[in-house]
Scaffold this motif. Structure first.
Motif, PDB file in Angstrom:
ATOM      1  N   GLY A   1      16.084 -17.709  46.703  1.00  0.00           N
ATOM      2  CA  GLY A   1      14.990 -18.088  45.819  1.00  0.00           C
ATOM      3  C   GLY A   1      15.399 -18.312  44.386  1.00  0.00           C
ATOM      4  N   LEU A   2      16.699 -18.381  44.123  1.00  0.00           N
ATOM      5  CA  LEU A   2      17.185 -18.536  42.755  1.00  0.00           C
ATOM      6  C   LEU A   2      17.726 -19.944  42.524  1.00  0.00           C
ATOM      7  N   TYR A   3      17.360 -20.524  41.385  1.00  0.00           N
ATOM      8  CA  TYR A   3      17.888 -21.827  41.014  1.00  0.00           C
ATOM      9  C   TYR A   3      19.292 -21.718  40.424  1.00  0.00           C
ATOM     10  N   ARG A   4      19.590 -20.574  39.818  1.00  0.00           N
ATOM     11  CA  ARG A   4      20.909 -20.384  39.232  1.00  0.00           C
ATOM     12  C   ARG A   4      21.331 -18.942  39.422  1.00  0.00           C
ATOM     13  N   MET A   5      22.600 -18.765  39.786  1.00  0.00           N
ATOM     14  CA  MET A   5      23.135 -17.421  39.994  1.00  0.00           C
ATOM     15  C   MET A   5      24.377 -17.242  39.129  1.00  0.00           C
ATOM     16  N   ASP A   6      24.585 -16.014  38.677  1.00  0.00           N
ATOM     17  CA  ASP A   6      25.754 -15.684  37.870  1.00  0.00           C
ATOM     18  C   ASP A   6      26.565 -14.618  38.581  1.00  0.00           C
ATOM     19  N   LEU A   7      27.053 -14.970  39.772  1.00  0.00           N
ATOM     20  CA  LEU A   7      27.870 -14.037  40.544  1.00  0.00           C
ATOM     21  C   LEU A   7      29.297 -14.087  40.010  1.00  0.00           C
ATOM     22  N   VAL A   8      29.540 -13.339  38.973  1.00  0.00           N
ATOM     23  CA  VAL A   8      30.848 -13.289  38.345  1.00  0.00           C
ATOM     24  C   VAL A   8      31.283 -11.843  38.224  1.00  0.00           C
ATOM     25  N   ILE A   9      32.577 -11.665  38.085  1.00  0.00           N
ATOM     26  CA  ILE A   9      33.102 -10.324  37.837  1.00  0.00           C
ATOM     27  C   ILE A   9      32.996 -10.086  36.342  1.00  0.00           C
ATOM     28  N   HIS A  10      31.957  -9.373  35.963  1.00  0.00           N
ATOM     29  CA  HIS A  10      31.673  -9.141  34.551  1.00  0.00           C
ATOM     30  C   HIS A  10      32.450  -7.912  34.094  1.00  0.00           C
ATOM     31  N   VAL A  11      33.526  -8.147  33.333  1.00  0.00           N
ATOM     32  CA  VAL A  11      34.352  -7.051  32.834  1.00  0.00           C
ATOM     33  C   VAL A  11      34.317  -7.102  31.305  1.00  0.00           C
ATOM     34  N   PRO A  12      33.531  -6.237  30.667  1.00  0.00           N
ATOM     35  CA  PRO A  12      33.479  -6.215  29.200  1.00  0.00           C
ATOM     36  C   PRO A  12      34.742  -5.575  28.624  1.00  0.00           C
ATOM     37  N   VAL A  13      35.808  -6.367  28.525  1.00  0.00           N
ATOM     38  CA  VAL A  13      37.121  -5.828  28.167  1.00  0.00           C
ATOM     39  C   VAL A  13      37.087  -5.120  26.816  1.00  0.00           C
ATOM     40  N   LEU A  14      36.527  -5.809  25.802  1.00  0.00           N
ATOM     41  CA  LEU A  14      36.505  -5.223  24.463  1.00  0.00           C
ATOM     42  C   LEU A  14      35.699  -3.927  24.447  1.00  0.00           C
ATOM     43  N   SER A  15      34.581  -3.948  25.166  1.00  0.00           N
ATOM     44  CA  SER A  15      33.754  -2.742  25.214  1.00  0.00           C
ATOM     45  C   SER A  15      34.496  -1.598  25.909  1.00  0.00           C
ATOM     46  N   ILE A  16      35.185  -1.904  26.995  1.00  0.00           N
ATOM     47  CA  ILE A  16      35.929  -0.875  27.719  1.00  0.00           C
ATOM     48  C   ILE A  16      37.066  -0.324  26.857  1.00  0.00           C
ATOM     49  N   LEU A  17      37.775  -1.211  26.142  1.00  0.00           N
ATOM     50  CA  LEU A  17      38.841  -0.749  25.257  1.00  0.00           C
ATOM     51  C   LEU A  17      38.292   0.164  24.166  1.00  0.00           C
ATOM     52  N   PHE A  18      37.123  -0.195  23.632  1.00  0.00           N
ATOM     53  CA  PHE A  18      36.509   0.622  22.595  1.00  0.00           C
ATOM     54  C   PHE A  18      36.127   1.992  23.155  1.00  0.00           C
ATOM     55  N   VAL A  19      35.566   2.013  24.356  1.00  0.00           N
ATOM     56  CA  VAL A  19      35.178   3.278  24.973  1.00  0.00           C
ATOM     57  C   VAL A  19      36.408   4.142  25.245  1.00  0.00           C
ATOM     58  N   LEU A  20      37.464   3.535  25.772  1.00  0.00           N
ATOM     59  CA  LEU A  20      38.677   4.292  26.060  1.00  0.00           C
ATOM     60  C   LEU A  20      39.314   4.843  24.790  1.00  0.00           C
ATOM     61  N   ALA A  21      39.309   4.035  23.719  1.00  0.00           N
ATOM     62  CA  ALA A  21      39.853   4.514  22.443  1.00  0.00           C
ATOM     63  C   ALA A  21      39.052   5.697  21.925  1.00  0.00           C
ATOM     64  N   SER A  22      37.724   5.624  22.047  1.00  0.00           N
ATOM     65  CA  SER A  22      36.885   6.741  21.615  1.00  0.00           C
ATOM     66  C   SER A  22      37.134   7.970  22.479  1.00  0.00           C
ATOM     67  N   LEU A  23      37.286   7.744  23.787  1.00  0.00           N
ATOM     68  CA  LEU A  23      37.539   8.861  24.708  1.00  0.00           C
ATOM     69  C   LEU A  23      38.858   9.553  24.382  1.00  0.00           C
TER      70      LEU A  23
END
Length: 325
Positions: free
Chosen positions: A283-305
């Motif tokens: 029922g969808l006209y458009r799909m965004d089936l992608v591997i969404h990896v927020p690299v910058l966000s993950i790097l920021f989280v890991l640096a904070s951790l």
């Protein structure tokens, strides 16, 4: 800056981004891009003043020069205060660039771009990239010879800047993308209703719903990053007050735990969104089936951790050393 003042600034920024995005949707010609703000609007005002008559033209020239020479004014103030650094000699060049950007915004017909509609966006990005480059170099120059207290103040300022960046990404860039997608689907829906395709119009509605869900998934990492920055600011304040105190240790543990949860929730939300798109794909006209990896966000989280863990381990070693003594 106190937490209440920073919260007020972020609230105003978020409201301004939302208003701009809706204005861009309603008045596309006058609000073409967030990157062109406020140069595009200043150019429009100056153009109207110039066309109003001789007096208006003279006032427009004075205002144009005043706006363009603001970086030079900053150079003069820094020199007067004795805080001028080598990198500050770039400020007159920024004035030249700013004058050129505003001039083309006043005369948009002179903008030449291979991709239609991107000229003002390109001009705004050019100035903002030059300004950010100057600010980064100046901050590094200050930090290189600064004392610990100054470094702590600079870090607090950078955390405040990161908060503003994440608010822009949530309520500016990604919201603008969502509104554009909804507008395109609205045009499709109008066409379907015109020909009596009710089932197709329902599919458009479902697609719009998934646009909203996609927006939430996209901004979720930035929401968590905003929370991490707030906790990091509190931790920095606690370290400044008492580096080896229990308050700093507790905040370091809270920050580490929050970072770990952030990574898991972000990954889980992405997987759930993709599964839902597969289930409702018919029922969808458009799909965004992608591997969404927020690299910058993950790097920021890991640096904070890692930072939180290092602080906690240093405090444990300090306590063990005190017990031995």
């Amino acid at each position: 800056m106190k937490r209440r003042g920073m919260t007020l600034i972020l609230t105003v920024e978020a409201a301004a981004c939302v208003v701009f995005c809706f204005l861009r949707t309603s008045f596309f010609g006058g609000f073409t891009s967030l990157a062109a703000f406020p140069f595009e609007q200043a150019g429009y005002v100056l153009r109207q003043m110039s066309l109003s008559g001789t007096a208006g033209n003279a006032a427009a020239i004075v205002l144009y020069l005043t706006l363009g020479l603001l970086p030079c004014l900053a150079w003069l103030l820094l020199k007067k205060q004795g805080r001028l650094l080598a990198v500050d000699h770039l400020l007159p060049a920024l004035s030249v660039l700013l004058l050129a950007v505003i001039y083309y915004m006043v005369n948009p017909g002179l903008i030449v771009s291979a991709v239609p509609g991107t000229g003002k966006w390109l001009l705004g990005c050019t100035f903002y990239s030059a300004l950010s480059g100057y600010l980064v170099i100046r901050v590094l120059a200050v930090c290189r010879r600064a004392r610990l207290e100054t470094l702590e103040s600079v870090l607090q300022g950078l955390l405040g800047f990161l908060k503003m960046v994440f608010v822009y990404l949530i309520f500016g860039q990604n919201l603008d993308r969502l509104l554009n997608s909804l507008r395109d689907m609205g045009n499709v829906s109008s066409g379907l209703y015109a020909v009596g395709a009710a089932q197709g119009a329902q599919s458009v509605g479902l697609t719009c719903l998934f646009f909203g869900l996609g927006y939430l998934v996209d901004v979720l990492p930035y929401v968590f990053d905003l929370g991490i920055v707030f906790l990091a600011g509190r931790l920095l304040a606690a370290l400044k007050a008492d580096r080896w105190g229990d308050a700093a240790a507790e905040l370091a543990d809270r920050l580490a735990g929050f970072c770990a949860k952030t990574l898991g929730i972000t990954a889980g939300a992405d997987v759930m969104f993709n599964v839902l798109q597969v289930l409702f794909g018919a029922g969808l006209y458009r799909m965004d089936l992608v591997i969404h990896v927020p690299v910058l966000s993950i790097l920021f989280v890991l640096a904070s951790l890692l930072s939180a863990r290092y602080i906690r381990e240093a405090q444990k070693l300090k306590k063990e050393h005190d017990l031995i003594i």
